[in-house]
Write an enzyme that holds these catalytic residues in place. Structure first.
Site, PDB file in Angstrom:
ATOM      1  N   LYS A   9      11.177  70.696  26.191  1.00 43.14           N
ATOM      2  CA  LYS A   9      12.284  71.307  26.923  1.00 43.14           C
ATOM      3  C   LYS A   9      13.156  72.149  25.990  1.00 43.14           C
ATOM      4  O   LYS A   9      12.986  72.114  24.769  1.00 43.14           O
ATOM      5  CB  LYS A   9      13.108  70.195  27.591  1.00 43.14           C
ATOM      6  CG  LYS A   9      12.339  69.396  28.662  1.00 43.14           C
ATOM      7  CD  LYS A   9      13.225  68.288  29.239  1.00 43.14           C
ATOM      8  CE  LYS A   9      12.533  67.534  30.365  1.00 43.14           C
ATOM      9  NZ  LYS A   9      13.413  66.466  30.936  1.00 43.14           N
ATOM     10  N   TYR A  49       9.754  70.654  39.877  1.00 44.82           N
ATOM     11  CA  TYR A  49      10.672  69.543  40.121  1.00 44.82           C
ATOM     12  C   TYR A  49      11.003  69.389  41.611  1.00 44.82           C
ATOM     13  O   TYR A  49      12.118  68.960  41.943  1.00 44.82           O
ATOM     14  CB  TYR A  49      11.968  69.751  39.328  1.00 44.82           C
ATOM     15  CG  TYR A  49      11.940  69.242  37.892  1.00 44.82           C
ATOM     16  CD1 TYR A  49      11.318  68.036  37.552  1.00 44.82           C
ATOM     17  CD2 TYR A  49      12.580  69.955  36.871  1.00 44.82           C
ATOM     18  CE1 TYR A  49      11.317  67.573  36.233  1.00 44.82           C
ATOM     19  CE2 TYR A  49      12.581  69.489  35.555  1.00 44.82           C
ATOM     20  CZ  TYR A  49      11.957  68.284  35.247  1.00 44.82           C
ATOM     21  OH  TYR A  49      11.972  67.816  33.952  1.00 44.82           O
ATOM     22  N   ASN A 112      16.786  65.077  27.231  1.00 42.37           N
ATOM     23  CA  ASN A 112      15.825  64.086  26.738  1.00 42.37           C
ATOM     24  C   ASN A 112      14.532  64.697  26.193  1.00 42.37           C
ATOM     25  O   ASN A 112      13.498  64.027  26.108  1.00 42.37           O
ATOM     26  CB  ASN A 112      15.565  63.019  27.809  1.00 42.37           C
ATOM     27  CG  ASN A 112      15.024  63.615  29.098  1.00 42.37           C
ATOM     28  OD1 ASN A 112      14.630  64.778  29.135  1.00 42.37           O
ATOM     29  ND2 ASN A 112      14.989  62.821  30.144  1.00 42.37           N
ATOM     30  N   HIS A 115       9.264  66.558  29.013  1.00 41.02           N
ATOM     31  CA  HIS A 115       8.756  66.141  30.322  1.00 41.02           C
ATOM     32  C   HIS A 115       7.344  65.618  30.146  1.00 41.02           C
ATOM     33  O   HIS A 115       6.569  66.184  29.375  1.00 41.02           O
ATOM     34  CB  HIS A 115       8.722  67.319  31.311  1.00 41.02           C
ATOM     35  CG  HIS A 115       7.914  66.983  32.547  1.00 41.02           C
ATOM     36  ND1 HIS A 115       8.436  66.285  33.607  1.00 41.02           N
ATOM     37  CD2 HIS A 115       6.597  67.190  32.849  1.00 41.02           C
ATOM     38  CE1 HIS A 115       7.488  66.091  34.515  1.00 41.02           C
ATOM     39  NE2 HIS A 115       6.359  66.631  34.083  1.00 41.02           N
ATOM     40  N   GLU A 126       0.547  69.127  38.151  1.00 48.52           N
ATOM     41  CA  GLU A 126       1.457  69.819  37.232  1.00 48.52           C
ATOM     42  C   GLU A 126       0.691  70.691  36.236  1.00 48.52           C
ATOM     43  O   GLU A 126       1.138  71.794  35.902  1.00 48.52           O
ATOM     44  CB  GLU A 126       2.332  68.794  36.497  1.00 48.52           C
ATOM     45  CG  GLU A 126       3.332  68.126  37.442  1.00 48.52           C
ATOM     46  CD  GLU A 126       4.127  67.005  36.779  1.00 48.52           C
ATOM     47  OE1 GLU A 126       3.908  66.727  35.584  1.00 48.52           O
ATOM     48  OE2 GLU A 126       4.976  66.411  37.469  1.00 48.52           O
TER      49      GLU A 126
END
Ligand code: IDP
Ligand code: MG
Length: 153
Positions: A9, A49, A112, A115, A126
């Site tokens: 990310k 998402y 965080n 993913h 995905e």
């Protein structure tokens, strides 16, 4: 063999942790089958998402995920969905075990670092959402005989 989508990310890009993240999956013995750097837009992100679009944190999540480019990766391995979730750690990095990516490097729940797909079906979906068939590599990994039992390869 299962496939999982990993996204390093924007915080991973900004903090120079892409190599560290790639290293964790390489050292496990997983097989990298796709990798590229992209800038997410609303269409790509909302598709990825979809389950979270109505959640209260989604506006923040979307802004953050588009704040700089990301590195998307497809990894393959025997039961790798579960292995990868263990390596990544809990969603809230403050609850994540030491030794996991989130436990070792992150604090904020919305920061965080990574993913990872949460199931076999979502892994396939995905990976297909981010990679065309021509971007996924098929090759033999020479170390497989030293990583897997014969019936797991
Ligand atoms: P996961 O990434 O561990 O699978 P999900 O529940 O699927 O966690 O949530 C997707 C992402 O949304 C998380 O990784 C995190 O970046 C963000 N997120 C989840 N819950 C919260 C929250 O309560 N506040 C802020 N961001 C959140
Ligand atoms: Mg998730």
């Amino acid at each position: 063999m299962e496939r999982t989508l990993i996204i390093a990310k924007p915080d991973a890009i900004q903090r120079g942790l892409v190599g560290e993240i790639v290293k964790r999956f390489e050292q496990k013995g997983l097989k990298l089958i796709g990798l590229k750097m992209i800038q997410l837009d609303d269409v790509k992100l909302d598709g990825h998402y979809a389950e979270h679009i109505d959640k209260p944190f989604y506006a923040d999540l979307a802004e953050y995920m588009k704040s700089s480019p990301v590195v998307v990766m497809a990894w393959e391995g025997y039961e790798c969905i579960n292995s990868v979730r263990i390596i990544v750690g809990s969603t809230n990095p403050r609850q994540a075990d030491a030794g996991t990516i989130r436990g070792d490097f992150a604090i904020g729940q919305g920061r965080n670092l990574v993913h990872a797909s949460d199931g076999k079906e979502s892994g396939e979906r995905e990976v297909a959402h981010f990679f065309g068939a021509d971007e996924l590599m098929t090759y033999d990994k020479s170390e497989y005989m030293h990583v897997y039992n014969q019936d797991e390869r």
